[in-house]
Design an enzyme around this catalytic site. Structure first.
Site, short mmCIF file in Angstrom:
data_model
loop_
_atom_site.label_atom_id
_atom_site.label_comp_id
_atom_site.label_asym_id
_atom_site.label_seq_id
_atom_site.Cartn_x
_atom_site.Cartn_y
_atom_site.Cartn_z
N ARG A 135 6.84 -7.12 0.78
CA ARG A 135 6.63 -6.01 -0.18
C ARG A 135 6.06 -6.18 -1.40
O ARG A 135 5.68 -7.40 -1.79
CB ARG A 135 7.98 -5.46 -0.67
CG ARG A 135 8.90 -5.17 0.52
CD ARG A 135 10.26 -4.51 0.43
NE ARG A 135 11.07 -4.04 1.27
CZ ARG A 135 11.86 -4.81 2.17
NH1 ARG A 135 12.12 -6.06 2.01
NH2 ARG A 135 12.71 -4.16 3.26
N LYS A 160 14.64 -7.30 -1.13
CA LYS A 160 15.38 -5.94 -1.09
C LYS A 160 16.88 -5.96 -0.71
O LYS A 160 17.00 -6.52 0.50
CB LYS A 160 14.48 -4.99 -0.41
CG LYS A 160 15.02 -3.40 -0.66
CD LYS A 160 14.14 -2.66 -0.02
CE LYS A 160 14.78 -1.26 -0.19
NZ LYS A 160 13.76 0.09 0.68
N HIS A 267 2.32 -0.79 -0.04
CA HIS A 267 2.99 -0.71 1.11
C HIS A 267 2.40 -0.43 2.38
O HIS A 267 2.88 -0.56 3.50
CB HIS A 267 3.93 0.32 0.72
CG HIS A 267 5.59 -0.13 1.32
ND1 HIS A 267 6.18 -1.34 0.90
CD2 HIS A 267 6.37 0.50 2.23
CE1 HIS A 267 7.36 -1.52 1.51
NE2 HIS A 267 7.64 -0.19 2.35
N ARG A 270 1.82 -3.43 4.21
CA ARG A 270 2.98 -3.91 4.85
C ARG A 270 3.20 -3.14 6.19
O ARG A 270 3.55 -3.61 7.35
CB ARG A 270 4.35 -3.72 4.14
CG ARG A 270 5.64 -3.97 4.80
CD ARG A 270 6.77 -3.99 3.58
NE ARG A 270 8.05 -3.70 4.18
CZ ARG A 270 8.89 -4.55 4.41
NH1 ARG A 270 8.48 -5.73 4.35
NH2 ARG A 270 10.11 -4.36 4.86
N HIS A 293 14.54 -6.04 7.78
CA HIS A 293 15.15 -4.58 7.90
C HIS A 293 16.72 -4.91 8.44
O HIS A 293 16.74 -5.66 9.19
CB HIS A 293 14.48 -3.70 9.04
CG HIS A 293 13.25 -3.03 8.41
ND1 HIS A 293 12.23 -2.49 9.28
CD2 HIS A 293 12.73 -2.93 7.21
CE1 HIS A 293 11.47 -1.98 8.55
NE2 HIS A 293 11.63 -2.16 7.31
N TYR A 302 7.77 2.31 13.53
CA TYR A 302 6.32 2.00 13.59
C TYR A 302 5.86 2.01 15.25
O TYR A 302 4.55 1.99 15.68
CB TYR A 302 6.27 0.37 13.37
CG TYR A 302 6.37 0.10 12.04
CD1 TYR A 302 5.50 0.67 11.04
CD2 TYR A 302 7.39 -0.30 11.57
CE1 TYR A 302 5.77 0.56 9.50
CE2 TYR A 302 7.90 -0.55 10.21
CZ TYR A 302 6.92 -0.11 9.27
OH TYR A 302 7.11 -0.26 7.94
#
Length: 324
Positions: A135, A160, A267, A270, A293, A302
């Site tokens: 990120r 995150k 982003h 990424r 995640h 994705y």
């Protein structure tokens, strides 16, 4: 911050080790909630007013589900931690049904054009966002010690959600990384001769445990700011990392220079990393771990944008018509 009430919330969140951006986001939604109800104090309101506010966000503002959830989290914190009057677990409000947009992804050739046009000053940071799936803030917050050449990886510390993870590192970036570390070492040698320099910022407990490490090379930011600045927390003079807005501006200008007709942000690099990993045959659980995640369903988005068709399905028309 003019409101003593909001200042008090900010100080309490800081003491509880909330991230700076979380504090900013919560204060934004709490102040928006107060303004929505004509500056009434939250202590005079409750479930009914919160429901009205959340409904307005959806019915009039048409916000996304994640935005509404963030606003709700801010108000839950306000009533539970600040006012000691928790909201009901059965709040009745309209949930946002705004669909999540598919992420923008660059092709391999577009990535090549982008990196070819990227200015040298920000080329390494952009290469890491694409090559390691970082990120934007994870990239600018990297420290020298987070780069592991022996195991070809990067350690993302306190990413995150406060999570740590290990991501892949392309060997092709080794020379550029070593040159960047040499630059950081040179800057540090100058800073250490400055009597007003108090070392780099370190996390709360570690600054006490490793009191001399703030002036050591491993703890310095990999992408340091060009100038020293005053730490707003302590008032001490430090060298922070570069402003993330520099990278954002560089990405916009590079996209235009590379003649890429897509909306590209940091982003996007990424997103492209994740999609290209899946294209190359990587297992979705591996991609999930690389991205950090919590839920594999977040990673599954994705699979919808792979170049070989939705969910990897080949259209039957491709078996009949010749390729154009």
């Amino acid at each position: 911050m003019t409101s003593p009430f909001l200042q008090m919330i900010s100080e309490k969140m800081y003491v509880q080790r909330y991230a700076k951006r979380t504090i900013q986001a919560y204060l934004h939604w709490i102040s928006t909630y107060i303004r929505f109800h004509q500056m009434r104090h939250p202590s005079t309101m409750g479930d009914k007013e919160v429901e009205e506010f959340l409904n307005d966000l959806v019915n009039k503002k048409d916000v996304a589900a994640n935005t509404q959830a963030l606003a709700l989290n801010a108000l839950v914190f306000l009533y539970k931690e600040i006012l000691d009057s928790p909201l009901s677990l059965k709040l009745n409000f309209v949930s946002s049904q705004k669909k999540q947009k598919l992420p923008e992804v660059l092709t391999h050739s577009e990535i090549q054009r982008f990196l070819d046009c990227c200015p040298p000053k920000h080329h390494l940071a952009c290469s890491l966002m694409y090559g390691s799936g970082l990120r934007l803030m994870e990239s600018v917050r990297l420290r020298v010690k987070d780069v592991d050449f022996d195991f070809r990886c990067i350690k993302v510390i306190d990413g995150k959600g406060g999570k740590n993870r290990v991501v892949t590192l392309a060997p092709e970036l080794f020379n550029a990384l070593r040159a960047q570390i040499q630059h950081v070492d040179y800057v540090l040698s100058i800073d250490n001769r400055n009597p007003s320099f108090s070392g780099v910022w370190m996390p709360h407990r570690l600054r006490e445990k490793y009191q001399t490490q703030s002036r050591s090379l491993p703890w310095q930011y990999l992408f340091p700011s060009q100038k020293l600045s005053e730490d707003p927390e302590s008032g001490l003079v430090r060298r922070h990392h570069i402003d993330e807005k520099q990278i954002q501006r560089a990405v916009r200008s590079t996209t235009k220079l590379a003649d890429i007709k897509k909306h590209v942000s940091p982003h996007t690099l990424r997103h492209s990393f994740a999609t290209h990993l899946l294209q190359s045959g990587a297992d979705i659980r591996t991609v999930q771990a690389q991205l950090g995640h919590s839920d594999v369903r977040t990673t599954q988005i994705y699979t919808h944008i792979l170049q070989n068709g939705a969910q990897g399905v080949t259209s039957p028309l491709s078996r009949i018509l010749p390729h154009s």
